[in-house]
Design an enzyme around this catalytic site. Sequence first.
Site, short mmCIF file in Angstrom:
data_model
loop_
_atom_site.label_atom_id
_atom_site.label_comp_id
_atom_site.label_asym_id
_atom_site.label_seq_id
_atom_site.Cartn_x
_atom_site.Cartn_y
_atom_site.Cartn_z
N GLY A 39 0.79 -1.24 0.00
CA GLY A 39 0.00 0.00 0.00
C GLY A 39 0.82 1.28 0.00
O GLY A 39 0.27 2.36 -0.21
N GLY A 40 2.14 1.16 0.29
CA GLY A 40 3.00 2.35 0.19
C GLY A 40 2.65 3.46 1.17
O GLY A 40 1.95 3.25 2.16
N THR A 41 3.17 4.65 0.85
CA THR A 41 2.96 5.81 1.72
C THR A 41 1.48 6.08 1.94
O THR A 41 1.02 6.28 3.06
CB THR A 41 3.62 7.06 1.10
OG1 THR A 41 5.02 6.81 1.00
CG2 THR A 41 3.39 8.30 1.94
N CYS A 42 0.71 6.07 0.86
CA CYS A 42 -0.71 6.46 0.93
C CYS A 42 -1.47 5.67 1.98
O CYS A 42 -2.08 6.23 2.88
CB CYS A 42 -1.34 6.27 -0.45
SG CYS A 42 -3.13 6.35 -0.43
N GLY A 186 6.26 24.97 6.78
CA GLY A 186 5.63 24.73 5.48
C GLY A 186 4.11 24.76 5.59
O GLY A 186 3.53 24.00 6.36
N GLY A 188 1.98 23.92 3.24
CA GLY A 188 1.45 23.15 2.11
C GLY A 188 0.34 22.23 2.59
O GLY A 188 -0.23 22.42 3.66
N VAL A 189 0.09 21.21 1.77
CA VAL A 189 -1.04 20.31 2.05
C VAL A 189 -0.84 19.57 3.38
O VAL A 189 -1.75 19.53 4.22
CB VAL A 189 -1.17 19.29 0.91
CG1 VAL A 189 -2.43 18.48 1.07
CG2 VAL A 189 -1.14 19.97 -0.44
N HIS A 450 -32.09 18.59 -5.56
CA HIS A 450 -32.32 19.58 -4.50
C HIS A 450 -32.81 18.87 -3.25
O HIS A 450 -33.65 18.00 -3.35
CB HIS A 450 -33.37 20.60 -4.96
CG HIS A 450 -33.72 21.58 -3.89
ND1 HIS A 450 -32.90 22.63 -3.55
CD2 HIS A 450 -34.80 21.65 -3.06
CE1 HIS A 450 -33.46 23.32 -2.57
NE2 HIS A 450 -34.62 22.74 -2.25
P1 NAD Z 1 4.06 21.22 -0.31
O1 NAD Z 1 4.97 21.37 -1.46
O2 NAD Z 1 2.59 21.15 -0.52
O3 NAD Z 1 4.33 22.44 0.72
C1 NAD Z 1 5.61 22.70 1.29
C2 NAD Z 1 5.66 24.12 1.78
O4 NAD Z 1 6.86 24.32 2.51
C3 NAD Z 1 5.65 25.15 0.66
O5 NAD Z 1 4.60 26.07 0.88
C4 NAD Z 1 7.04 25.78 0.74
O6 NAD Z 1 7.05 27.13 0.34
C5 NAD Z 1 7.35 25.63 2.23
N1 NAD Z 1 8.79 25.69 2.54
C6 NAD Z 1 9.80 25.08 1.89
N2 NAD Z 1 10.99 25.37 2.48
C7 NAD Z 1 10.72 26.18 3.54
C8 NAD Z 1 11.53 26.80 4.55
N3 NAD Z 1 12.86 26.67 4.60
N4 NAD Z 1 10.91 27.57 5.48
C9 NAD Z 1 9.56 27.73 5.45
N5 NAD Z 1 8.76 27.16 4.53
C10 NAD Z 1 9.33 26.37 3.57
O7 NAD Z 1 4.60 19.95 0.48
P2 NAD Z 1 3.97 19.04 1.63
O8 NAD Z 1 2.84 19.71 2.32
O9 NAD Z 1 5.13 18.57 2.42
O10 NAD Z 1 3.37 17.82 0.78
C11 NAD Z 1 4.23 16.98 0.02
C12 NAD Z 1 3.53 16.35 -1.14
O11 NAD Z 1 2.58 15.42 -0.72
C13 NAD Z 1 2.83 17.36 -2.02
O12 NAD Z 1 3.17 17.10 -3.36
C14 NAD Z 1 1.38 17.09 -1.79
O13 NAD Z 1 0.62 17.30 -2.97
C15 NAD Z 1 1.35 15.63 -1.37
N6 NAD Z 1 0.23 15.43 -0.44
C16 NAD Z 1 -1.03 15.47 -0.93
C17 NAD Z 1 -2.10 15.36 -0.06
C18 NAD Z 1 -3.50 15.42 -0.60
O14 NAD Z 1 -3.67 15.27 -1.80
N7 NAD Z 1 -4.51 15.68 0.22
C19 NAD Z 1 -1.89 15.22 1.30
C20 NAD Z 1 -0.60 15.20 1.75
C21 NAD Z 1 0.46 15.31 0.87
#
Ligand code: NAD
Length: 471
Positions: A39-42, A186, A188-189, A450
Amino acid sequence: MQRYDVVVIGSGPGGYVCAIRCAQLGLKTACVEKDKTLGGTCLNVGCIPSKALLESSERYEATRHSLAEHGISVAAVSIDLGKMHERRKKIVAQLTGGVDMLFKKNKITRLSGLGRIAKGTTAGYHQVVVTRDDGSEETVEAASVVIATGSVPSNLRGLTIDNDRIVDSTGALELAEVPKHLVLIGAGVIGLELGSVWSRLGAKVTVLEYLDRILPGVDGEVATEAHKILAKQGLEFILGARVEGAEVKGEDVVVKWRSKDDQTHEVTGDRVLVCVGRRPFSDGLGLDAVGVALDNRGRVQIDGEYQTNVAGIFAIGDVTRGAMLAHKAEDEGMAVAEILAGGHGHVNYDAIPSIVYTHPEVAGVGKTEEELVQAGVPFVKGRFKYAPNGRALALGEPDGFVKMLAHKDTDRILGCHIIGAHAGDLIAEVSVAIEFGASSEDLARSCHAHPTLSEIVREAALDCARRAIHK
Ligand code: NAD
Protein backbone atom coordinates in the site's frame (compact mmCIF):
# COMPACT_ATOMS: atom_id res chain seq x y z
CA MET A 1 15.10 -18.31 -12.39
CA GLN A 2 11.46 -17.18 -12.26
CA ARG A 3 10.49 -15.20 -15.32
CA TYR A 4 7.67 -12.61 -15.41
CA ASP A 5 6.07 -10.47 -18.08
CA VAL A 6 6.08 -7.55 -15.62
CA VAL A 7 7.79 -6.88 -12.31
CA VAL A 8 6.49 -3.78 -10.54
CA ILE A 9 8.80 -2.29 -7.91
CA GLY A 10 6.77 -0.63 -5.16
CA SER A 11 3.25 -1.38 -3.98
CA GLY A 12 1.83 2.09 -3.38
CA PRO A 13 -1.32 3.23 -5.23
CA GLY A 14 0.69 3.44 -8.47
CA GLY A 15 2.43 0.08 -8.15
CA TYR A 16 -0.33 -2.10 -6.76
CA VAL A 17 -2.95 -0.75 -9.19
CA CYS A 18 -0.51 -1.28 -12.06
CA ALA A 19 0.15 -4.87 -10.92
CA ILE A 20 -3.57 -5.64 -10.67
CA ARG A 21 -4.34 -4.18 -14.09
CA CYS A 22 -1.38 -6.09 -15.63
CA ALA A 23 -2.69 -9.33 -14.12
CA GLN A 24 -6.24 -8.59 -15.28
CA LEU A 25 -4.86 -8.20 -18.80
CA GLY A 26 -3.27 -11.66 -18.63
CA LEU A 27 0.35 -10.67 -17.92
CA LYS A 28 2.36 -12.80 -15.48
CA THR A 29 3.05 -10.22 -12.78
CA ALA A 30 5.13 -9.83 -9.61
CA CYS A 31 5.34 -6.86 -7.27
CA VAL A 32 8.35 -6.10 -5.05
CA GLU A 33 7.79 -4.35 -1.72
CA LYS A 34 10.42 -3.56 0.94
CA ASP A 35 7.96 -2.73 3.73
CA LYS A 36 6.06 -5.29 5.80
CA THR A 37 2.68 -4.23 4.43
CA LEU A 38 1.50 -3.37 0.93
CA GLY A 39 0.00 0.00 0.00
CA GLY A 40 3.00 2.35 0.19
CA THR A 41 2.96 5.81 1.72
CA CYS A 42 -0.71 6.46 0.93
CA LEU A 43 -2.20 3.52 2.79
CA ASN A 44 0.40 3.15 5.57
CA VAL A 45 1.60 6.63 6.56
CA GLY A 46 -0.10 9.13 4.25
CA CYS A 47 -3.57 9.73 2.87
CA ILE A 48 -5.43 7.07 4.82
CA PRO A 49 -4.10 7.41 8.40
CA SER A 50 -4.20 11.20 8.12
CA LYS A 51 -7.83 11.08 7.02
CA ALA A 52 -8.63 8.79 9.96
CA LEU A 53 -7.17 11.34 12.40
CA LEU A 54 -8.80 14.24 10.54
CA GLU A 55 -12.19 12.57 10.99
CA SER A 56 -11.62 11.81 14.70
CA SER A 57 -10.40 15.31 15.46
CA GLU A 58 -13.21 16.88 13.46
CA ARG A 59 -15.80 14.92 15.44
CA TYR A 60 -14.18 16.04 18.69
CA GLU A 61 -14.22 19.65 17.55
CA ALA A 62 -17.81 19.42 16.32
CA THR A 63 -19.00 17.73 19.51
CA ARG A 64 -17.46 20.51 21.58
CA HIS A 65 -18.51 23.48 19.52
CA SER A 66 -21.25 22.73 16.99
CA LEU A 67 -23.91 20.83 18.89
CA ALA A 68 -25.37 23.61 21.03
CA GLU A 69 -27.05 25.38 18.09
CA HIS A 70 -28.82 22.08 17.31
CA GLY A 71 -30.22 22.08 20.84
CA ILE A 72 -27.99 19.20 21.86
CA SER A 73 -25.91 19.41 25.00
CA VAL A 74 -23.16 17.05 26.01
CA ALA A 75 -22.04 16.85 29.64
CA ALA A 76 -18.31 16.31 29.19
CA VAL A 77 -16.16 15.65 26.16
CA SER A 78 -12.73 14.11 26.46
CA ILE A 79 -10.13 12.53 24.21
CA ASP A 80 -8.67 9.05 24.46
CA LEU A 81 -5.75 9.53 22.09
CA GLY A 82 -4.73 5.87 22.39
CA LYS A 83 -8.12 4.78 21.12
CA MET A 84 -7.97 7.34 18.31
CA HIS A 85 -4.63 5.86 17.22
CA GLU A 86 -6.02 2.30 17.48
CA ARG A 87 -8.84 3.23 15.13
CA ARG A 88 -6.34 4.74 12.68
CA LYS A 89 -4.19 1.59 12.75
CA LYS A 90 -7.22 -0.66 12.29
CA ILE A 91 -8.30 1.23 9.16
CA VAL A 92 -4.76 1.03 7.76
CA ALA A 93 -4.56 -2.72 8.50
CA GLN A 94 -7.93 -3.31 6.84
CA LEU A 95 -6.85 -1.55 3.65
CA THR A 96 -3.31 -2.95 3.40
CA GLY A 97 -4.72 -6.42 4.06
CA GLY A 98 -7.23 -5.72 1.29
CA VAL A 99 -4.38 -5.18 -1.18
CA ASP A 100 -2.89 -8.53 -0.10
CA MET A 101 -6.21 -10.19 -0.87
CA LEU A 102 -6.43 -8.48 -4.26
CA PHE A 103 -2.91 -9.73 -5.08
CA LYS A 104 -3.95 -13.29 -4.21
CA LYS A 105 -7.19 -13.00 -6.17
CA ASN A 106 -5.31 -11.76 -9.25
CA LYS A 107 -2.46 -14.29 -8.83
CA ILE A 108 0.19 -11.60 -8.43
CA THR A 109 3.43 -12.83 -6.85
CA ARG A 110 4.52 -10.69 -3.92
CA LEU A 111 8.29 -10.45 -3.55
CA SER A 112 9.28 -9.11 -0.11
CA GLY A 113 12.47 -7.06 0.05
CA LEU A 114 14.29 -4.15 -1.52
CA GLY A 115 14.17 -4.31 -5.31
CA ARG A 116 17.18 -3.50 -7.48
CA ILE A 117 17.34 -3.61 -11.25
CA ALA A 118 20.36 -5.37 -12.73
CA LYS A 119 21.60 -6.00 -16.25
CA GLY A 120 19.73 -8.92 -17.81
CA THR A 121 21.54 -11.99 -19.14
CA THR A 122 18.66 -13.27 -21.29
CA ALA A 123 17.93 -11.22 -24.41
CA GLY A 124 14.78 -9.12 -23.96
CA TYR A 125 14.73 -9.52 -20.16
CA HIS A 126 15.88 -7.37 -17.25
CA GLN A 127 16.81 -8.79 -13.90
CA VAL A 128 15.33 -7.65 -10.61
CA VAL A 129 17.26 -8.59 -7.47
CA VAL A 130 15.21 -8.65 -4.28
CA THR A 131 17.19 -8.31 -1.03
CA ARG A 132 15.22 -9.59 1.94
CA ASP A 133 15.50 -8.21 5.50
CA ASP A 134 17.80 -11.11 6.48
CA GLY A 135 20.22 -10.19 3.66
CA SER A 136 19.34 -13.14 1.42
CA GLU A 137 18.63 -12.44 -2.23
CA GLU A 138 16.29 -13.68 -4.91
CA THR A 139 16.71 -12.75 -8.56
CA VAL A 140 13.88 -12.84 -11.09
CA GLU A 141 13.65 -11.93 -14.76
CA ALA A 142 11.17 -9.48 -16.22
CA ALA A 143 10.35 -8.53 -19.81
CA SER A 144 9.19 -5.18 -18.40
CA VAL A 145 9.99 -3.47 -15.11
CA VAL A 146 7.76 -0.71 -13.74
CA ILE A 147 9.42 1.57 -11.18
CA ALA A 148 6.77 2.79 -8.74
CA THR A 149 8.94 3.59 -5.74
CA GLY A 150 7.20 6.85 -4.81
CA SER A 151 8.64 9.64 -2.68
CA VAL A 152 9.87 10.40 0.83
CA PRO A 153 9.64 13.57 2.94
CA SER A 154 12.23 16.26 2.17
CA ASN A 155 14.23 17.83 4.94
CA LEU A 156 15.90 21.20 5.43
CA ARG A 157 19.59 21.72 6.00
CA GLY A 158 20.25 22.51 9.67
CA LEU A 159 17.48 20.24 10.88
CA THR A 160 17.61 16.66 12.16
CA ILE A 161 14.35 14.77 12.12
CA ASP A 162 14.37 12.54 15.21
CA ASN A 163 10.65 11.72 14.96
CA ASP A 164 10.34 12.64 18.61
CA ARG A 165 10.67 16.42 19.04
CA ILE A 166 11.22 17.14 15.34
CA VAL A 167 8.92 14.98 13.25
CA ASP A 168 8.07 14.43 9.60
CA SER A 169 4.58 13.57 8.35
CA THR A 170 5.00 9.94 9.52
CA GLY A 171 6.04 10.97 13.02
CA ALA A 172 3.22 13.52 13.21
CA LEU A 173 0.67 10.71 12.85
CA GLU A 174 2.10 8.84 15.82
CA LEU A 175 2.37 11.54 18.53
CA ALA A 176 1.41 9.86 21.79
CA GLU A 177 0.24 13.10 23.38
CA VAL A 178 -1.21 16.35 22.11
CA PRO A 179 1.62 18.90 21.73
CA LYS A 180 1.32 22.10 23.72
CA HIS A 181 2.78 24.14 20.89
CA LEU A 182 3.32 22.57 17.49
CA VAL A 183 5.47 24.56 15.07
CA LEU A 184 4.89 23.66 11.42
CA ILE A 185 7.49 24.36 8.78
CA GLY A 186 5.63 24.73 5.48
CA ALA A 187 2.02 25.77 4.82
CA GLY A 188 1.45 23.15 2.11
CA VAL A 189 -1.04 20.31 2.05
CA ILE A 190 0.58 18.18 4.77
CA GLY A 191 1.11 21.11 7.12
CA LEU A 192 -2.48 22.29 6.92
CA GLU A 193 -4.00 18.80 7.22
CA LEU A 194 -1.87 17.59 10.15
CA GLY A 195 -1.83 21.06 11.68
CA SER A 196 -5.64 20.97 11.67
CA VAL A 197 -5.64 17.58 13.43
CA TRP A 198 -3.45 18.68 16.34
CA SER A 199 -4.99 22.14 16.58
CA ARG A 200 -8.47 20.63 16.94
CA LEU A 201 -7.17 18.27 19.61
CA GLY A 202 -5.91 21.24 21.63
CA ALA A 203 -2.40 22.19 20.44
CA LYS A 204 -1.39 25.76 19.76
CA VAL A 205 -0.20 25.68 16.13
CA THR A 206 2.21 28.14 14.51
CA VAL A 207 2.89 27.79 10.79
CA LEU A 208 6.11 29.19 9.33
CA GLU A 209 5.88 29.55 5.55
CA TYR A 210 8.58 30.79 3.21
CA LEU A 211 6.21 32.20 0.59
CA ASP A 212 3.90 35.16 1.11
CA ARG A 213 0.86 32.88 0.74
CA ILE A 214 -0.26 29.44 1.87
CA LEU A 215 -0.98 26.38 -0.30
CA PRO A 216 1.31 26.96 -3.27
CA GLY A 217 -0.24 25.72 -6.51
CA VAL A 218 -3.80 26.19 -5.27
CA ASP A 219 -5.90 28.90 -7.00
CA GLY A 220 -4.98 32.20 -5.30
CA GLU A 221 -8.51 33.31 -4.40
CA VAL A 222 -9.25 29.94 -2.81
CA ALA A 223 -5.94 29.91 -0.92
CA THR A 224 -6.65 33.40 0.47
CA GLU A 225 -10.05 32.24 1.71
CA ALA A 226 -8.47 29.11 3.23
CA HIS A 227 -5.93 31.31 5.03
CA LYS A 228 -8.73 33.46 6.48
CA ILE A 229 -10.84 30.50 7.63
CA LEU A 230 -7.92 28.53 9.12
CA ALA A 231 -6.64 31.62 10.94
CA LYS A 232 -10.14 32.03 12.43
CA GLN A 233 -9.90 28.41 13.58
CA GLY A 234 -6.78 29.34 15.57
CA LEU A 235 -3.84 28.46 13.31
CA GLU A 236 -1.22 31.19 13.52
CA PHE A 237 0.51 31.89 10.18
CA ILE A 238 3.86 33.62 9.79
CA LEU A 239 4.43 34.20 6.06
CA GLY A 240 7.68 35.16 4.37
CA ALA A 241 9.54 33.11 6.98
CA ARG A 242 12.49 31.05 5.80
CA VAL A 243 13.33 28.43 8.39
CA GLU A 244 17.06 27.93 8.73
CA GLY A 245 17.40 25.49 11.59
CA ALA A 246 16.00 24.05 14.78
CA GLU A 247 17.58 22.96 18.02
CA VAL A 248 16.17 20.62 20.65
CA LYS A 249 16.59 22.03 24.17
CA GLY A 250 15.17 19.58 26.68
CA GLU A 251 11.43 19.37 26.01
CA ASP A 252 11.52 22.39 23.72
CA VAL A 253 12.59 23.00 20.17
CA VAL A 254 13.83 26.42 19.15
CA VAL A 255 13.17 27.11 15.47
CA LYS A 256 15.23 29.82 13.80
CA TRP A 257 13.80 31.68 10.83
CA ARG A 258 14.70 34.64 8.66
CA SER A 259 12.23 37.26 7.51
CA LYS A 260 12.26 39.02 4.11
CA ASP A 261 14.05 42.02 5.68
CA ASP A 262 16.92 39.67 6.60
CA GLN A 263 16.22 39.71 10.34
CA THR A 264 16.57 36.46 12.28
CA HIS A 265 13.80 35.33 14.60
CA GLU A 266 13.02 32.39 16.87
CA VAL A 267 9.89 30.55 17.82
CA THR A 268 9.82 27.86 20.49
CA GLY A 269 7.48 24.90 20.58
CA ASP A 270 7.50 21.45 22.14
CA ARG A 271 7.17 19.66 18.77
CA VAL A 272 8.12 20.67 15.25
CA LEU A 273 6.64 19.19 12.07
CA VAL A 274 8.77 19.53 8.95
CA CYS A 275 6.53 19.48 5.88
CA VAL A 276 8.47 21.24 3.15
CA GLY A 277 7.65 18.88 0.31
CA ARG A 278 8.63 15.38 -0.77
CA ARG A 279 11.40 14.08 -3.00
CA PRO A 280 11.34 11.17 -5.45
CA PHE A 281 12.66 7.95 -3.95
CA SER A 282 14.91 5.78 -6.09
CA ASP A 283 17.64 4.89 -3.54
CA GLY A 284 19.18 1.46 -4.00
CA LEU A 285 17.32 0.79 -7.25
CA GLY A 286 20.53 0.41 -9.22
CA LEU A 287 19.45 2.93 -11.84
CA ASP A 288 23.04 4.02 -12.48
CA ALA A 289 24.15 0.47 -13.22
CA VAL A 290 21.44 -0.04 -15.85
CA GLY A 291 21.73 3.51 -17.19
CA VAL A 292 18.27 4.87 -16.35
CA ALA A 293 18.41 8.68 -16.53
CA LEU A 294 17.13 11.04 -13.84
CA ASP A 295 16.23 14.69 -14.43
CA ASN A 296 17.79 17.63 -12.57
CA ARG A 297 15.29 17.16 -9.71
CA GLY A 298 16.13 13.49 -9.19
CA ARG A 299 12.99 12.23 -10.93
CA VAL A 300 13.09 9.23 -13.26
CA GLN A 301 12.82 10.60 -16.79
CA ILE A 302 10.07 9.06 -18.91
CA ASP A 303 8.58 9.54 -22.36
CA GLY A 304 4.89 9.95 -23.25
CA GLU A 305 4.34 6.23 -22.72
CA TYR A 306 6.06 6.09 -19.30
CA GLN A 307 9.18 4.38 -20.68
CA THR A 308 12.59 5.47 -19.41
CA ASN A 309 15.59 5.86 -21.71
CA VAL A 310 16.18 2.11 -21.22
CA ALA A 311 13.81 -0.06 -23.29
CA GLY A 312 11.55 -2.20 -21.11
CA ILE A 313 11.98 -0.08 -17.96
CA PHE A 314 9.02 2.14 -17.14
CA ALA A 315 8.23 4.52 -14.27
CA ILE A 316 5.05 5.99 -12.79
CA GLY A 317 3.85 8.09 -9.85
CA ASP A 318 5.81 10.30 -7.43
CA VAL A 319 9.20 9.06 -8.66
CA THR A 320 8.46 10.75 -12.01
CA ARG A 321 7.35 14.27 -13.03
CA GLY A 322 4.01 15.82 -12.13
CA ALA A 323 1.78 16.12 -9.09
CA MET A 324 2.59 13.84 -6.16
CA LEU A 325 -0.91 12.46 -5.82
CA ALA A 326 -2.07 8.89 -5.22
CA HIS A 327 -4.78 9.02 -7.89
CA LYS A 328 -2.37 10.42 -10.50
CA ALA A 329 -0.07 7.44 -9.79
CA GLU A 330 -3.03 5.03 -10.00
CA ASP A 331 -4.07 6.38 -13.38
CA GLU A 332 -0.51 6.13 -14.67
CA GLY A 333 -0.34 2.57 -13.31
CA MET A 334 -3.42 1.59 -15.28
CA ALA A 335 -2.20 3.39 -18.40
CA VAL A 336 1.19 1.67 -18.39
CA ALA A 337 -0.47 -1.73 -17.85
CA GLU A 338 -2.65 -1.17 -20.92
CA ILE A 339 0.44 -0.19 -22.93
CA LEU A 340 2.37 -3.28 -21.76
CA ALA A 341 -0.54 -5.47 -22.78
CA GLY A 342 -0.37 -4.04 -26.31
CA GLY A 343 -3.16 -1.49 -25.93
CA HIS A 344 -3.20 2.26 -25.45
CA GLY A 345 -2.86 4.05 -22.14
CA HIS A 346 -3.60 7.68 -21.57
CA VAL A 347 -3.83 10.10 -18.64
CA ASN A 348 -5.48 13.50 -19.06
CA TYR A 349 -3.37 15.65 -16.72
CA ASP A 350 -5.87 18.52 -17.05
CA ALA A 351 -8.55 16.44 -15.39
CA ILE A 352 -6.71 15.34 -12.23
CA PRO A 353 -8.35 16.81 -9.14
CA SER A 354 -6.46 17.73 -6.00
CA ILE A 355 -7.94 18.03 -2.54
CA VAL A 356 -6.82 19.41 0.79
CA TYR A 357 -8.72 17.77 3.65
CA THR A 358 -8.91 20.74 5.98
CA HIS A 359 -12.26 21.90 7.26
CA PRO A 360 -13.73 23.11 5.04
CA GLU A 361 -12.07 21.16 2.24
CA VAL A 362 -10.21 22.77 -0.64
CA ALA A 363 -10.46 21.15 -4.07
CA GLY A 364 -9.49 22.04 -7.60
CA VAL A 365 -9.22 20.61 -11.08
CA GLY A 366 -7.84 22.01 -14.33
CA LYS A 367 -6.19 25.40 -14.62
CA THR A 368 -6.11 28.00 -11.86
CA GLU A 369 -7.10 31.60 -12.60
CA GLU A 370 -3.42 32.64 -12.32
CA GLU A 371 -2.37 29.99 -14.86
CA LEU A 372 -4.97 31.19 -17.37
CA VAL A 373 -3.94 34.84 -16.93
CA GLN A 374 -0.29 33.92 -17.34
CA ALA A 375 -0.98 31.87 -20.47
CA GLY A 376 -3.12 34.68 -21.91
CA VAL A 377 -6.17 32.43 -22.30
CA PRO A 378 -9.42 34.45 -22.43
CA PHE A 379 -11.86 33.11 -19.82
CA VAL A 380 -15.08 33.82 -17.98
CA LYS A 381 -15.48 33.24 -14.26
CA GLY A 382 -18.64 31.97 -12.59
CA ARG A 383 -18.74 32.16 -8.81
CA PHE A 384 -21.30 31.03 -6.28
CA LYS A 385 -21.13 30.99 -2.49
CA TYR A 386 -22.18 28.22 -0.12
CA ALA A 387 -24.17 30.63 2.08
CA PRO A 388 -27.38 30.86 -0.06
CA ASN A 389 -27.55 27.07 -0.53
CA GLY A 390 -30.22 25.37 1.58
CA ARG A 391 -28.28 22.17 2.19
CA ALA A 392 -25.17 24.11 3.21
CA LEU A 393 -27.20 26.00 5.82
CA ALA A 394 -28.87 22.83 7.10
CA LEU A 395 -25.42 21.25 7.45
CA GLY A 396 -24.18 24.33 9.30
CA GLU A 397 -21.59 24.87 6.54
CA PRO A 398 -22.13 28.37 5.10
CA ASP A 399 -18.42 29.10 4.46
CA GLY A 400 -16.87 28.90 1.02
CA PHE A 401 -17.56 29.20 -2.69
CA VAL A 402 -17.25 27.45 -6.04
CA LYS A 403 -15.37 29.17 -8.85
CA MET A 404 -15.85 27.89 -12.41
CA LEU A 405 -13.50 28.97 -15.18
CA ALA A 406 -14.60 28.53 -18.82
CA HIS A 407 -13.07 29.60 -22.12
CA LYS A 408 -14.46 33.00 -23.16
CA ASP A 409 -15.09 31.96 -26.78
CA THR A 410 -15.85 28.23 -26.64
CA ASP A 411 -17.29 28.05 -23.09
CA ARG A 412 -15.28 24.85 -22.53
CA ILE A 413 -14.63 24.32 -18.80
CA LEU A 414 -10.95 24.97 -18.09
CA GLY A 415 -10.89 24.74 -14.32
CA CYS A 416 -12.92 24.69 -11.15
CA HIS A 417 -11.82 25.61 -7.63
CA ILE A 418 -13.80 25.06 -4.48
CA ILE A 419 -13.44 25.85 -0.83
CA GLY A 420 -16.29 24.55 1.28
CA ALA A 421 -17.82 21.47 2.87
CA HIS A 422 -17.39 18.28 0.82
CA ALA A 423 -15.42 20.13 -1.87
CA GLY A 424 -13.48 16.91 -2.47
CA ASP A 425 -16.64 15.08 -3.48
CA LEU A 426 -18.10 17.98 -5.46
CA ILE A 427 -15.00 18.32 -7.65
CA ALA A 428 -15.55 14.83 -9.15
CA GLU A 429 -18.42 16.12 -11.29
CA VAL A 430 -16.22 18.81 -12.80
CA SER A 431 -13.33 16.36 -13.42
CA VAL A 432 -15.73 14.21 -15.46
CA ALA A 433 -17.05 17.31 -17.25
CA ILE A 434 -13.48 18.34 -18.20
CA GLU A 435 -12.69 14.78 -19.32
CA PHE A 436 -15.75 14.91 -21.60
CA GLY A 437 -14.79 18.35 -22.91
CA ALA A 438 -18.00 19.84 -21.49
CA SER A 439 -18.93 23.52 -21.59
CA SER A 440 -20.13 25.43 -18.55
CA GLU A 441 -23.53 25.47 -20.28
CA ASP A 442 -23.53 21.63 -20.43
CA LEU A 443 -23.04 21.54 -16.68
CA ALA A 444 -25.52 24.36 -16.08
CA ARG A 445 -28.23 22.60 -18.08
CA SER A 446 -27.78 19.28 -16.23
CA CYS A 447 -30.36 18.70 -13.51
CA HIS A 448 -28.85 18.71 -10.00
CA ALA A 449 -30.84 17.25 -7.10
CA HIS A 450 -32.32 19.58 -4.50
CA PRO A 451 -31.33 20.16 -1.77
CA THR A 452 -27.69 19.26 -2.34
CA LEU A 453 -24.33 21.01 -2.29
CA SER A 454 -23.97 20.07 -5.96
CA GLU A 455 -26.43 22.89 -6.72
CA ILE A 456 -23.61 25.29 -5.80
CA VAL A 457 -21.50 23.83 -8.60
CA ARG A 458 -24.41 24.24 -11.00
CA GLU A 459 -25.01 27.83 -9.92
CA ALA A 460 -21.31 28.60 -10.51
CA ALA A 461 -21.67 27.10 -14.00
CA LEU A 462 -24.83 29.18 -14.57
CA ASP A 463 -22.93 32.23 -13.35
CA CYS A 464 -20.41 31.84 -16.21
CA ALA A 465 -23.26 33.17 -18.41
CA ARG A 466 -24.52 35.44 -15.60
CA ARG A 467 -27.62 33.24 -15.24
CA ALA A 468 -27.24 32.15 -11.60
CA ILE A 469 -30.70 31.97 -10.03
CA HIS A 470 -29.96 32.56 -6.35
CA LYS A 471 -27.36 35.31 -6.72
P1 NAD B 1 4.06 21.22 -0.31
O1 NAD B 1 4.97 21.37 -1.46
O2 NAD B 1 2.59 21.15 -0.52
O3 NAD B 1 4.33 22.44 0.72
C1 NAD B 1 5.61 22.70 1.29
C2 NAD B 1 5.66 24.12 1.78
O4 NAD B 1 6.86 24.32 2.51
C3 NAD B 1 5.65 25.15 0.66
O5 NAD B 1 4.60 26.07 0.88
C4 NAD B 1 7.04 25.78 0.74
O6 NAD B 1 7.05 27.13 0.34
C5 NAD B 1 7.35 25.63 2.23
N1 NAD B 1 8.79 25.69 2.54
C6 NAD B 1 9.80 25.08 1.89
N2 NAD B 1 10.99 25.37 2.48
C7 NAD B 1 10.72 26.18 3.54
C8 NAD B 1 11.53 26.80 4.55
N3 NAD B 1 12.86 26.67 4.60
N4 NAD B 1 10.91 27.57 5.48
C9 NAD B 1 9.56 27.73 5.45
N5 NAD B 1 8.76 27.16 4.53
C10 NAD B 1 9.33 26.37 3.57
O7 NAD B 1 4.60 19.95 0.48
P2 NAD B 1 3.97 19.04 1.63
O8 NAD B 1 2.84 19.71 2.32
O9 NAD B 1 5.13 18.57 2.42
O10 NAD B 1 3.37 17.82 0.78
C11 NAD B 1 4.23 16.98 0.02
C12 NAD B 1 3.53 16.35 -1.14
O11 NAD B 1 2.58 15.42 -0.72
C13 NAD B 1 2.83 17.36 -2.02
O12 NAD B 1 3.17 17.10 -3.36
C14 NAD B 1 1.38 17.09 -1.79
O13 NAD B 1 0.62 17.30 -2.97
C15 NAD B 1 1.35 15.63 -1.37
N6 NAD B 1 0.23 15.43 -0.44
C16 NAD B 1 -1.03 15.47 -0.93
C17 NAD B 1 -2.10 15.36 -0.06
C18 NAD B 1 -3.50 15.42 -0.60
O14 NAD B 1 -3.67 15.27 -1.80
N7 NAD B 1 -4.51 15.68 0.22
C19 NAD B 1 -1.89 15.22 1.30
C20 NAD B 1 -0.60 15.20 1.75
C21 NAD B 1 0.46 15.31 0.87
